[in-house]
Design a protein around this motif. Structure first.
Motif, PDB file in Angstrom:
ATOM      1  N   LYS A  64      -0.160   8.294   1.240  1.00 24.04           N
ATOM      2  CA  LYS A  64      -0.839   7.348   1.462  1.00 24.04           C
ATOM      3  C   LYS A  64      -1.632   7.880  -0.294  1.00 24.04           C
ATOM      4  O   LYS A  64      -2.577   7.568  -0.410  1.00 24.04           O
ATOM      5  CB  LYS A  64      -1.954   7.717   2.408  1.00 24.04           C
ATOM      6  CG  LYS A  64      -3.486   6.758   2.059  1.00 24.04           C
ATOM      7  CD  LYS A  64      -4.039   6.133   3.243  1.00 24.04           C
ATOM      8  CE  LYS A  64      -5.467   5.734   3.002  1.00 24.04           C
ATOM      9  NZ  LYS A  64      -6.411   6.375   2.089  1.00 24.04           N
ATOM     10  N   TYR A  65      -2.353   8.755  -0.225  1.00 23.81           N
ATOM     11  CA  TYR A  65      -2.976   9.692  -1.846  1.00 23.81           C
ATOM     12  C   TYR A  65      -2.616   9.444  -2.979  1.00 23.81           C
ATOM     13  O   TYR A  65      -0.985   9.814  -3.524  1.00 23.81           O
ATOM     14  CB  TYR A  65      -3.600  11.277  -1.427  1.00 23.81           C
ATOM     15  CG  TYR A  65      -4.336  11.333   0.046  1.00 23.81           C
ATOM     16  CD1 TYR A  65      -6.178  10.852   0.120  1.00 23.81           C
ATOM     17  CD2 TYR A  65      -3.742  11.120   1.046  1.00 23.81           C
ATOM     18  CE1 TYR A  65      -6.715  10.951   0.798  1.00 23.81           C
ATOM     19  CE2 TYR A  65      -4.609  11.200   2.237  1.00 23.81           C
ATOM     20  CZ  TYR A  65      -6.356  11.220   2.194  1.00 23.81           C
ATOM     21  OH  TYR A  65      -6.743  11.493   2.982  1.00 23.81           O
ATOM     22  N   PRO A  66      -3.144   9.157  -3.956  1.00 21.24           N
ATOM     23  CA  PRO A  66      -2.640   9.626  -5.246  1.00 21.24           C
ATOM     24  C   PRO A  66      -1.927  10.929  -5.454  1.00 21.24           C
ATOM     25  O   PRO A  66      -2.174  11.579  -5.730  1.00 21.24           O
ATOM     26  CB  PRO A  66      -4.045   8.987  -6.549  1.00 21.24           C
ATOM     27  CG  PRO A  66      -4.899   8.386  -5.673  1.00 21.24           C
ATOM     28  CD  PRO A  66      -4.480   9.312  -4.032  1.00 21.24           C
ATOM     29  N   ASP A  67      -0.293  10.475  -5.957  1.00 22.67           N
ATOM     30  CA  ASP A  67       0.798  11.549  -6.228  1.00 22.67           C
ATOM     31  C   ASP A  67       0.276  12.247  -5.673  1.00 22.67           C
ATOM     32  O   ASP A  67       1.319  13.692  -5.012  1.00 22.67           O
ATOM     33  CB  ASP A  67      -0.130  12.337  -7.113  1.00 22.67           C
ATOM     34  CG  ASP A  67      -0.010  11.663  -8.746  1.00 22.67           C
ATOM     35  OD1 ASP A  67       0.962  11.113  -9.350  1.00 22.67           O
ATOM     36  OD2 ASP A  67      -1.321  12.111  -9.880  1.00 22.67           O
ATOM     37  N   GLY A  68       0.684  12.095  -3.920  1.00 24.20           N
ATOM     38  CA  GLY A  68       0.591  12.691  -2.489  1.00 24.20           C
ATOM     39  C   GLY A  68       2.125  13.355  -2.555  1.00 24.20           C
ATOM     40  O   GLY A  68       3.179  12.255  -3.040  1.00 24.20           O
ATOM     41  N   ALA A  69       2.264  14.230  -1.424  1.00 21.29           N
ATOM     42  CA  ALA A  69       3.637  14.587  -2.060  1.00 21.29           C
ATOM     43  C   ALA A  69       4.399  13.668  -1.422  1.00 21.29           C
ATOM     44  O   ALA A  69       6.009  13.935  -1.023  1.00 21.29           O
ATOM     45  CB  ALA A  69       3.366  15.878  -1.639  1.00 21.29           C
ATOM     46  N   GLY A  70       4.065  13.470   0.741  1.00 30.69           N
ATOM     47  CA  GLY A  70       4.786  12.829   1.029  1.00 30.69           C
ATOM     48  C   GLY A  70       5.779  13.763   1.853  1.00 30.69           C
ATOM     49  O   GLY A  70       7.401  13.237   1.910  1.00 30.69           O
TER      50      GLY A  70
ATOM     51  N   PRO B 299       1.293  -0.860   0.363  1.00 33.53           N
ATOM     52  CA  PRO B 299       0.037   0.080  -0.448  1.00 33.53           C
ATOM     53  C   PRO B 299       1.246   1.189  -0.236  1.00 33.53           C
ATOM     54  O   PRO B 299       2.037   1.659   0.492  1.00 33.53           O
ATOM     55  CB  PRO B 299      -0.991  -0.429   1.457  1.00 33.53           C
ATOM     56  CG  PRO B 299      -0.314  -1.683   2.056  1.00 33.53           C
ATOM     57  CD  PRO B 299       0.394  -1.840   1.147  1.00 33.53           C
ATOM     58  N   ARG B 300       0.108   2.508  -0.683  1.00 30.29           N
ATOM     59  CA  ARG B 300       1.030   3.594  -0.659  1.00 30.29           C
ATOM     60  C   ARG B 300       0.787   4.309   0.857  1.00 30.29           C
ATOM     61  O   ARG B 300       2.095   4.596   0.787  1.00 30.29           O
ATOM     62  CB  ARG B 300       0.720   4.405  -1.517  1.00 30.29           C
ATOM     63  CG  ARG B 300       0.052   4.215  -3.580  1.00 30.29           C
ATOM     64  CD  ARG B 300      -0.180   5.883  -3.696  1.00 30.29           C
ATOM     65  NE  ARG B 300       0.359   7.254  -3.543  1.00 30.29           N
ATOM     66  CZ  ARG B 300       1.144   7.326  -4.278  1.00 30.29           C
ATOM     67  NH1 ARG B 300       1.802   7.077  -5.521  1.00 30.29           N
ATOM     68  NH2 ARG B 300       1.781   8.810  -3.722  1.00 30.29           N
ATOM     69  N   GLY B 301      -0.144   4.144   2.097  1.00 34.36           N
ATOM     70  CA  GLY B 301       0.744   4.813   2.815  1.00 34.36           C
ATOM     71  C   GLY B 301      -0.389   4.300   3.946  1.00 34.36           C
ATOM     72  O   GLY B 301      -0.940   3.053   4.200  1.00 34.36           O
ATOM     73  N   THR B 302      -0.591   5.167   5.330  1.00 38.34           N
ATOM     74  CA  THR B 302      -1.475   4.541   6.064  1.00 38.34           C
ATOM     75  C   THR B 302      -3.016   5.434   5.876  1.00 38.34           C
ATOM     76  O   THR B 302      -2.110   7.274   5.889  1.00 38.34           O
ATOM     77  CB  THR B 302      -0.466   4.461   7.525  1.00 38.34           C
ATOM     78  OG1 THR B 302      -0.491   5.754   7.879  1.00 38.34           O
ATOM     79  CG2 THR B 302       0.324   3.199   7.499  1.00 38.34           C
ATOM     80  N   ASN B 303      -3.713   5.653   6.979  1.00 37.53           N
ATOM     81  CA  ASN B 303      -4.782   6.467   7.227  1.00 37.53           C
ATOM     82  C   ASN B 303      -4.446   7.189   8.262  1.00 37.53           C
ATOM     83  O   ASN B 303      -4.259   6.621   9.622  1.00 37.53           O
ATOM     84  CB  ASN B 303      -6.172   5.532   7.351  1.00 37.53           C
ATOM     85  CG  ASN B 303      -6.465   4.755   6.165  1.00 37.53           C
ATOM     86  OD1 ASN B 303      -6.457   5.201   5.018  1.00 37.53           O
ATOM     87  ND2 ASN B 303      -7.169   3.375   6.262  1.00 37.53           N
ATOM     88  N   VAL B 304      -5.078   9.063   7.798  1.00 34.45           N
ATOM     89  CA  VAL B 304      -4.373   9.808   9.110  1.00 34.45           C
ATOM     90  C   VAL B 304      -5.328   9.349  10.515  1.00 34.45           C
ATOM     91  O   VAL B 304      -4.957   9.852  11.576  1.00 34.45           O
ATOM     92  CB  VAL B 304      -4.989  10.572   9.006  1.00 34.45           C
ATOM     93  CG1 VAL B 304      -5.781  11.378   8.307  1.00 34.45           C
ATOM     94  CG2 VAL B 304      -4.195  12.129   9.645  1.00 34.45           C
ATOM     95  N   ASP B 305      -5.948   9.046  10.448  1.00 35.67           N
ATOM     96  CA  ASP B 305      -7.199   8.912  11.620  1.00 35.67           C
ATOM     97  C   ASP B 305      -7.370   7.601  11.933  1.00 35.67           C
ATOM     98  O   ASP B 305      -7.896   7.409  13.038  1.00 35.67           O
ATOM     99  CB  ASP B 305      -9.342   8.968  11.303  1.00 35.67           C
ATOM    100  CG  ASP B 305      -9.015   7.791   9.635  1.00 35.67           C
ATOM    101  OD1 ASP B 305      -8.069   6.891   9.352  1.00 35.67           O
ATOM    102  OD2 ASP B 305     -10.232   7.803   9.515  1.00 35.67           O
TER     103      ASP B 305
END
Length: 354
Positions: free
Chosen positions: A312-318, A130-136
């Motif tokens: 996590k989001y598509p094209d998320g900057a990170g 997975p690209r990332g984790t959920n902030v909540d």
């Protein structure tokens, strides 16, 4: 560095890491405060049973925790008349208990908070993961961050941050203000109380945060709350605000360029953005030279929370916690006509004019 020296260094880091978890438990459970009320000298030292009884805790848990803290040098211990006794030294209390502006021991809770999702983050490393984790999904971390925001309760902090005299005079007369990524909206409450002639809108993309903000701002007639993604604010807000505030948000968002553009759009001509973020540098070399231990901690916290929740989001900057003040300044200057640093003695704050 010799092999033995390196091994000892790693062993020390491991020991300190576990001690950090013990400090986190002590602050979260109120154990440091509880012991300080009973014993601040060898003469008043108490047993684990006495401490446990005073807090209605199980003695066996208290004993295991306090022995770890004693051997780590956080608390004092001595065997007196055949019984183990413990106490806090007065000079340790500012560090262990803190106040509204000093959160040293309490910062150990960051480790507890980000470690909640360590296994989930590990799964993001493989190319097909997975690209990332959920902030909540970081409730303990969010609880800490919300409590840490108590520093904004002090009206005096407003004058330290808003040192610009023109801006202060505008606040005195009454202006329209928006807080982006407000969380519990402590800054909004502080401004609304100090400057009742101002109209404030507190916004957050998370509905749960707005519920907390509702509690914070209860009874303040000059405050409005709204669930809003500032990247896509509704057109009715175009050029509506004299001032936008954003604290410790930029490095966490997936689309920072869109966020700054969105804030610029809702500011009036001549309006200002006050933005705060972590004062790291863009270069790891610069961070190493300035404070390797502190920024190393930020990189690790970021790898477990700030970066994966944005990436996590598509094209998320990170961007991450150490995205760097140089990057932030460049991005702000791409949009605003004037960008300068203010309140340098308390953190990284940019005051930007449209």
């Amino acid at each position: 560095m010799a092999e033995t020296e390196y091994t000892n260094k790693v062993n020390g880091i491991l020991a300190n890491g576990f001690a950090c978890l013990g400090i986190s438990m002590g602050t979260r459970l109120g154990l440091f405060e509880g012991l300080s009320k009973l014993a601040q000298s060898k003469e008043t030292a108490v047993s684990t049973q006495t401490l446990a009884d005073s807090m209605n805790f199980k003695e066996r848990y208290v004993r295991e925790w306090i022995n770890g803290m004693a051997l780590a040098g956080i608390l004092s211990h001595e065997e007196i008349d055949g019984e183990d006794r413990y106490w806090t030294e007065p000079h340790t209390l500012p560090t262990l208990l803190g106040d509204d502006t000093t959160w040293i021991a309490q910062s150990a809770e960051l480790l507890t908070g980000v470690a909640e999702k360590q296994v989930a983050v590990e799964k993001c490393f493989p190319a097909d993961g997975p690209r990332g984790t959920n902030v909540d999904e970081y409730p303990v971390l969010h609880e800490f961050l919300l409590r840490r925001s108590v520093m904004w309760k002090s009206p005096g902090i407003i004058h330290k941050v808003f040192e610009d005299e023109v801006l202060l005079s505008k606040l005195e007369k009454g202006i329209s203000v928006v807080e982006v990524g407000c969380g519990a909206a402590i800054p909004t409450k502080t401004l609304a109380t100090r400057y009742p002639q101002c109209k404030l809108l507190a916004t957050d993309i998370c509905a749960d945060n707005l519920e907390r903000a509702k509690t914070t701002c209860q009874g303040l007639e000059n405050v409005e709350l709204r669930v809003m993604d500032a990247c896509n604010a509704s057109s009715d807000l175009n050029e509506k605000f004299d001032l936008a505030m954003m604290f410790d948000v930029y490095h966490d968002v997936p689309y920072p360029d869109k966020l700054i553009a969105g804030i610029h759009r809702i500011l009036k001509p001549g309006g200002m953005l006050l933005m705060n973020d972590i004062g790291a540098h863009e270069s790891i070399t610069a961070n190493k030279e300035e404070n390797a231990a502190m920024f190393g901690m930020y990189y690790t916290i970021s790898s477990l929370y700030c970066m994966p929740t944005s990436y996590k989001y598509p094209d998320g900057a990170g961007i991450g916690a150490c995205g760097g003040m140089e990057l932030y300044e460049r991005k702000l200057k791409d949009v605003f006509t004037d960008v300068r640093k203010v309140a340098k003695d308390i953190g990284l704050f940019f005051l930007c004019t449209k």
